[in-house]
Write a protein that holds these residues in place. Structure first.
Motif, PDB file in Angstrom:
ATOM      1  N   ASP A   1       0.861  -1.169   0.000  1.00  0.00           N
ATOM      2  CA  ASP A   1       0.000   0.000   0.000  1.00  0.00           C
ATOM      3  C   ASP A   1       0.901   1.224   0.000  1.00  0.00           C
ATOM      4  O   ASP A   1       1.441   1.606   1.023  1.00  0.00           O
ATOM      5  CB  ASP A   1      -0.906  -0.037   1.229  1.00  0.00           C
ATOM      6  N   GLN A   2       1.090   1.821  -1.147  1.00  0.00           N
ATOM      7  CA  GLN A   2       2.026   2.934  -1.303  1.00  0.00           C
ATOM      8  C   GLN A   2       1.679   4.098  -0.388  1.00  0.00           C
ATOM      9  O   GLN A   2       2.564   4.762   0.150  1.00  0.00           O
ATOM     10  CB  GLN A   2       2.072   3.390  -2.766  1.00  0.00           C
ATOM     11  N   ASP A   3       0.385   4.352  -0.176  1.00  0.00           N
ATOM     12  CA  ASP A   3      -0.031   5.458   0.690  1.00  0.00           C
ATOM     13  C   ASP A   3       0.445   5.235   2.120  1.00  0.00           C
ATOM     14  O   ASP A   3       1.008   6.140   2.738  1.00  0.00           O
ATOM     15  CB  ASP A   3      -1.557   5.611   0.658  1.00  0.00           C
ATOM     16  N   ILE A   4       0.235   4.044   2.677  1.00  0.00           N
ATOM     17  CA  ILE A   4       0.698   3.748   4.037  1.00  0.00           C
ATOM     18  C   ILE A   4       2.218   3.863   4.096  1.00  0.00           C
ATOM     19  O   ILE A   4       2.766   4.431   5.031  1.00  0.00           O
ATOM     20  CB  ILE A   4       0.262   2.345   4.509  1.00  0.00           C
ATOM     21  N   TYR A   5       2.885   3.322   3.103  1.00  0.00           N
ATOM     22  CA  TYR A   5       4.343   3.372   3.069  1.00  0.00           C
ATOM     23  C   TYR A   5       4.836   4.816   3.095  1.00  0.00           C
ATOM     24  O   TYR A   5       5.706   5.167   3.896  1.00  0.00           O
ATOM     25  CB  TYR A   5       4.865   2.643   1.833  1.00  0.00           C
TER      26      TYR A   5
ATOM     27  N   GLY B   1      11.038   2.043  10.610  1.00  0.00           N
ATOM     28  CA  GLY B   1       9.729   1.480  10.920  1.00  0.00           C
ATOM     29  C   GLY B   1       9.376   0.283  10.080  1.00  0.00           C
ATOM     30  O   GLY B   1      10.182  -0.215   9.295  1.00  0.00           O
ATOM     31  N   MET B   2       8.149  -0.156  10.281  1.00  0.00           N
ATOM     32  CA  MET B   2       7.609  -1.262   9.502  1.00  0.00           C
ATOM     33  C   MET B   2       6.091  -1.179   9.515  1.00  0.00           C
ATOM     34  O   MET B   2       5.492  -0.644  10.436  1.00  0.00           O
ATOM     35  CB  MET B   2       8.069  -2.610  10.046  1.00  0.00           C
ATOM     36  N   VAL B   3       5.503  -1.705   8.446  1.00  0.00           N
ATOM     37  CA  VAL B   3       4.066  -1.867   8.375  1.00  0.00           C
ATOM     38  C   VAL B   3       3.817  -3.370   8.446  1.00  0.00           C
ATOM     39  O   VAL B   3       4.334  -4.130   7.631  1.00  0.00           O
ATOM     40  CB  VAL B   3       3.479  -1.283   7.080  1.00  0.00           C
ATOM     41  N   VAL B   4       3.063  -3.784   9.459  1.00  0.00           N
ATOM     42  CA  VAL B   4       2.736  -5.193   9.650  1.00  0.00           C
ATOM     43  C   VAL B   4       1.346  -5.402   9.065  1.00  0.00           C
ATOM     44  O   VAL B   4       0.345  -4.921   9.614  1.00  0.00           O
ATOM     45  CB  VAL B   4       2.776  -5.581  11.145  1.00  0.00           C
ATOM     46  N   HIS B   5       1.282  -6.094   7.936  1.00  0.00           N
ATOM     47  CA  HIS B   5       0.018  -6.396   7.274  1.00  0.00           C
ATOM     48  C   HIS B   5      -0.493  -7.699   7.886  1.00  0.00           C
ATOM     49  O   HIS B   5       0.194  -8.716   7.830  1.00  0.00           O
ATOM     50  CB  HIS B   5       0.225  -6.562   5.774  1.00  0.00           C
ATOM     51  N   THR B   6      -1.680  -7.645   8.484  1.00  0.00           N
ATOM     52  CA  THR B   6      -2.195  -8.830   9.159  1.00  0.00           C
ATOM     53  C   THR B   6      -3.284  -9.505   8.336  1.00  0.00           C
ATOM     54  O   THR B   6      -3.809  -8.931   7.379  1.00  0.00           O
ATOM     55  CB  THR B   6      -2.779  -8.485  10.552  1.00  0.00           C
TER      56      THR B   6
ATOM     57  N   LEU C   1      -7.462  -0.095  10.046  1.00  0.00           N
ATOM     58  CA  LEU C   1      -8.266  -1.081   9.329  1.00  0.00           C
ATOM     59  C   LEU C   1      -8.270  -0.666   7.869  1.00  0.00           C
ATOM     60  O   LEU C   1      -8.789   0.390   7.509  1.00  0.00           O
ATOM     61  CB  LEU C   1      -9.689  -1.120   9.901  1.00  0.00           C
ATOM     62  N   ARG C   2      -7.648  -1.488   7.025  1.00  0.00           N
ATOM     63  CA  ARG C   2      -7.502  -1.186   5.599  1.00  0.00           C
ATOM     64  C   ARG C   2      -8.004  -2.355   4.781  1.00  0.00           C
ATOM     65  O   ARG C   2      -7.527  -3.476   4.950  1.00  0.00           O
ATOM     66  CB  ARG C   2      -6.029  -0.931   5.244  1.00  0.00           C
ATOM     67  N   GLU C   3      -8.985  -2.112   3.940  1.00  0.00           N
ATOM     68  CA  GLU C   3      -9.536  -3.137   3.052  1.00  0.00           C
ATOM     69  C   GLU C   3      -9.929  -4.398   3.808  1.00  0.00           C
ATOM     70  O   GLU C   3      -9.685  -5.523   3.358  1.00  0.00           O
ATOM     71  CB  GLU C   3      -8.563  -3.442   1.915  1.00  0.00           C
ATOM     72  N   GLY C   4     -10.517  -4.225   4.989  1.00  0.00           N
ATOM     73  CA  GLY C   4     -11.066  -5.344   5.737  1.00  0.00           C
ATOM     74  C   GLY C   4     -10.134  -6.033   6.712  1.00  0.00           C
ATOM     75  O   GLY C   4     -10.561  -6.871   7.496  1.00  0.00           O
ATOM     76  N   THR C   5      -8.829  -5.715   6.675  1.00  0.00           N
ATOM     77  CA  THR C   5      -7.880  -6.306   7.624  1.00  0.00           C
ATOM     78  C   THR C   5      -7.051  -5.196   8.272  1.00  0.00           C
ATOM     79  O   THR C   5      -6.957  -4.096   7.755  1.00  0.00           O
ATOM     80  CB  THR C   5      -6.927  -7.323   6.954  1.00  0.00           C
ATOM     81  N   PHE C   6      -6.451  -5.539   9.408  1.00  0.00           N
ATOM     82  CA  PHE C   6      -5.658  -4.565  10.135  1.00  0.00           C
ATOM     83  C   PHE C   6      -4.233  -4.489   9.604  1.00  0.00           C
ATOM     84  O   PHE C   6      -3.619  -5.507   9.302  1.00  0.00           O
ATOM     85  CB  PHE C   6      -5.595  -4.918  11.625  1.00  0.00           C
TER      86      PHE C   6
END
Length: 132
Positions: A6-10, A26-31, A95-100
């Motif tokens: 997700d370029q926007d979150i990044y 940092g890091m983005v943890v896609h669950t 909460l992004r596209e149904g998942t955290f």
């Protein structure tokens, strides 16, 4: 690890890491956790607290919740050392596209690749995007 999903979150996470008093990464943890899995997301955040603190070498830490403090928003958390309440990490749960997605940033100096590999192995983690 993959390229930014997700370029926007990044990009927004990268902006949080701009130079300040301390250098941050940092890091983005896609669950794989859906919007109704708040308890599981909380448990994952607790696990991530321990993993990040271990890699940062800060000793035992605890989680300070944003909804307990007017300086933060809800779903914003900080990991602080037990000994002297020093900063270890900060996180926002989105909460992004149904998942955290959990966005973490912490002081530079951590072995990002080793941290990312350990985080990827946690239950509920679908993917990790590291932000230098």
């Amino acid at each position: 690890m993959t390229d930014a999903i997700d370029q926007d979150i990044y990009e927004r996470t990268k902006a949080l890491l701009e130079p300040g008093e301390i250098e941050l990464v940092g890091m983005v943890v896609h669950t794989s956790l859906g919007g109704q899995e708040d308890l599981e997301m909380h448990e994952l955040t607790v696990d991530l607290n321990e993993v990040i603190a271990d890699h940062a070498g800060t000793g035992e830490s605890y989680i300070h919740a944003g909804n307990d403090d007017t300086d933060f928003s809800s779903n914003q958390f900080q990991g602080l050392t037990v000994e002297d309440e020093e900063f270890v990490w900060e996180c926002q749960q989105l909460l992004r596209e149904g998942t955290f997605d959990l966005v973490f940033y912490y002081e530079a100096g951590v072995d990002q690749d080793a941290l990312g590999a350990e985080v990827t192995a946690l239950d509920g983690v679908r993917d990790v995007t590291l932000v230098p």
